[in-house]
Design an enzyme around this catalytic site. Structure first.
Site, PDB file in Angstrom:
ATOM      1  N   SER A 190       0.843  -1.198   0.000  1.00  0.00           N
ATOM      2  CA  SER A 190       0.000   0.000   0.000  1.00  0.00           C
ATOM      3  C   SER A 190       0.874   1.241   0.000  1.00  0.00           C
ATOM      4  O   SER A 190       2.039   1.204   0.445  1.00  0.00           O
ATOM      5  CB  SER A 190      -0.897   0.013   1.244  1.00  0.00           C
ATOM      6  OG  SER A 190      -1.536   1.263   1.412  1.00  0.00           O
ATOM      7  N   TYR A 203      -2.739  -1.119  10.381  1.00  0.00           N
ATOM      8  CA  TYR A 203      -2.732  -1.508   8.966  1.00  0.00           C
ATOM      9  C   TYR A 203      -1.473  -1.009   8.277  1.00  0.00           C
ATOM     10  O   TYR A 203      -0.798  -1.762   7.556  1.00  0.00           O
ATOM     11  CB  TYR A 203      -3.979  -0.934   8.304  1.00  0.00           C
ATOM     12  CG  TYR A 203      -4.041  -1.071   6.803  1.00  0.00           C
ATOM     13  CD1 TYR A 203      -4.505  -2.247   6.213  1.00  0.00           C
ATOM     14  CD2 TYR A 203      -3.681  -0.024   5.963  1.00  0.00           C
ATOM     15  CE1 TYR A 203      -4.589  -2.374   4.838  1.00  0.00           C
ATOM     16  CE2 TYR A 203      -3.761  -0.136   4.590  1.00  0.00           C
ATOM     17  CZ  TYR A 203      -4.215  -1.316   4.026  1.00  0.00           C
ATOM     18  OH  TYR A 203      -4.291  -1.432   2.655  1.00  0.00           O
TER      19      TYR A 203
END
Length: 297
Positions: A190, A203
């Site tokens: 990400s 996360y």
């Protein structure tokens, strides 16, 4: 002579930022039916060219979002696909339908990848049902947003790491004996690995770990001829967004990147196909960034 012809679509106009004002908060993990507007996974647009003919792939989180787009693309490129997912049965069946319409085999395996035993079962099922394994896409992830560190419980931290990074280790370890030279692993990282969001602390930490895991494993397996790379998406419109982010963040989702919009899952398909195919034969331990223009250095 004009640089573009009248019958050629201007690619700049292909995707626009849709209004997200009508998107309501939905339960985790969210489904494709929950999305307003619907996401584009390449159902009508992705055209294959045989880049993965005869290959066997496992895709975690393959029921929806990026995973669905990758499953559709892989099938249209000639691969059979095992779709691993948590419990979103209708989404998984819809993805399988597109795989089968492409003339390829689809195998559905529900369950929680935070369990080592389930990860072993996924790989064993792929080998038995597909006849082997050539491509492993570690895509499934869990996230929740919090404005305060005090809101993040030990249980949620554990779940996030077990789903996002432990599962990747379990699956790669189980897959290794079955992967031959020329096989590939693709991990979904990400933009948060580079520019971590303060409200996605757990996360973002796992995504940083995925970057390092990919770089290390790619070097470790280089002598085996198994390539390991990852993709770092920016904001992509998937069920994960309205199920895990505050409604006010969802309404403006994607507008902060230079392209001023969220990406669609189909806009990642070609990158995963590249990394799964021999077109990327000199790439390993690499990250391909698809961030909508957000700099990562």
């Amino acid at each position: 002579m004009s640089a573009t012809s009248d019958n050629m679509q201007n690619p700049v106009d292909q995707f626009e930022q849709p209004p997200y004002e009508n998107q309501e908060k939905v339960p985790v993990p969210g489904t494709e039916a929950d999305l307003t507007p619907k996401a584009d996974h390449g159902e009508t647009s992705y055209k294959g060219s045989g880049k993965l003919t005869g290959r066997k792939a496992v895709i975690t989180g393959g029921d929806s979002g990026i995973g669905r787009a990758v499953a559709i693309a892989f099938a249209r490129e000639g691969a059979d696909v095992l779709i691993s997912y948590l419990n979103e049965h209708e989404d998984a069946k819809e993805t399988a339908k597109y795989v089968e319409e492409a003339g390829r085999k689809a195998v559905l395996v529900p369950g929680d990848i935070s369990s080592e035993e389930h990860c072993k079962s996924i790989i064993n099922t792929a080998v038995q049902e597909l006849g082997g394994l050539d491509i492993l896409v570690n895509n499934a992830a869990y996230q929740m947003s919090h404005d305060s560190l005090q809101e993040l419980t030990a249980e949620e931290l554990d779940r996030t790491f077990r789903t996002n990074i432990y599962a990747m280790f379990y699956l790669c370890q189980a897959a290794e004996p079955h992967l031959k030279p020329g096989s590939t692993v693709i991990n979904t990282s990400s933009v948060n690995a580079y520019k971590p969001s303060p409200i996605l602390l757990a996360y973002a930490a796992t995504k940083g770990a995925i970057q390092n895991f990919t770089a290390s494993l790619g070097q470790l397996w280089a002598e085996k001829g198994i390539r390991v790379n990852c993709v770092a998406p920016g904001p992509i419109w998937t069920p994960l967004i309205p199920s895990t982010m505050p409604e006010e963040k969802v309404k403006e989702f994607g507008q902060s990147v230079p392209l001023k919009r969220a990406g669609q899952p189909v806009e990642l398909s070609a990158v995963y196909v590249l990394l799964a195919s021999q077109d990327s034969s000199f790439m390993t331990s690499s990250t391909v960034q698809v961030t909508g223009g957000t700099p990562t250095i």
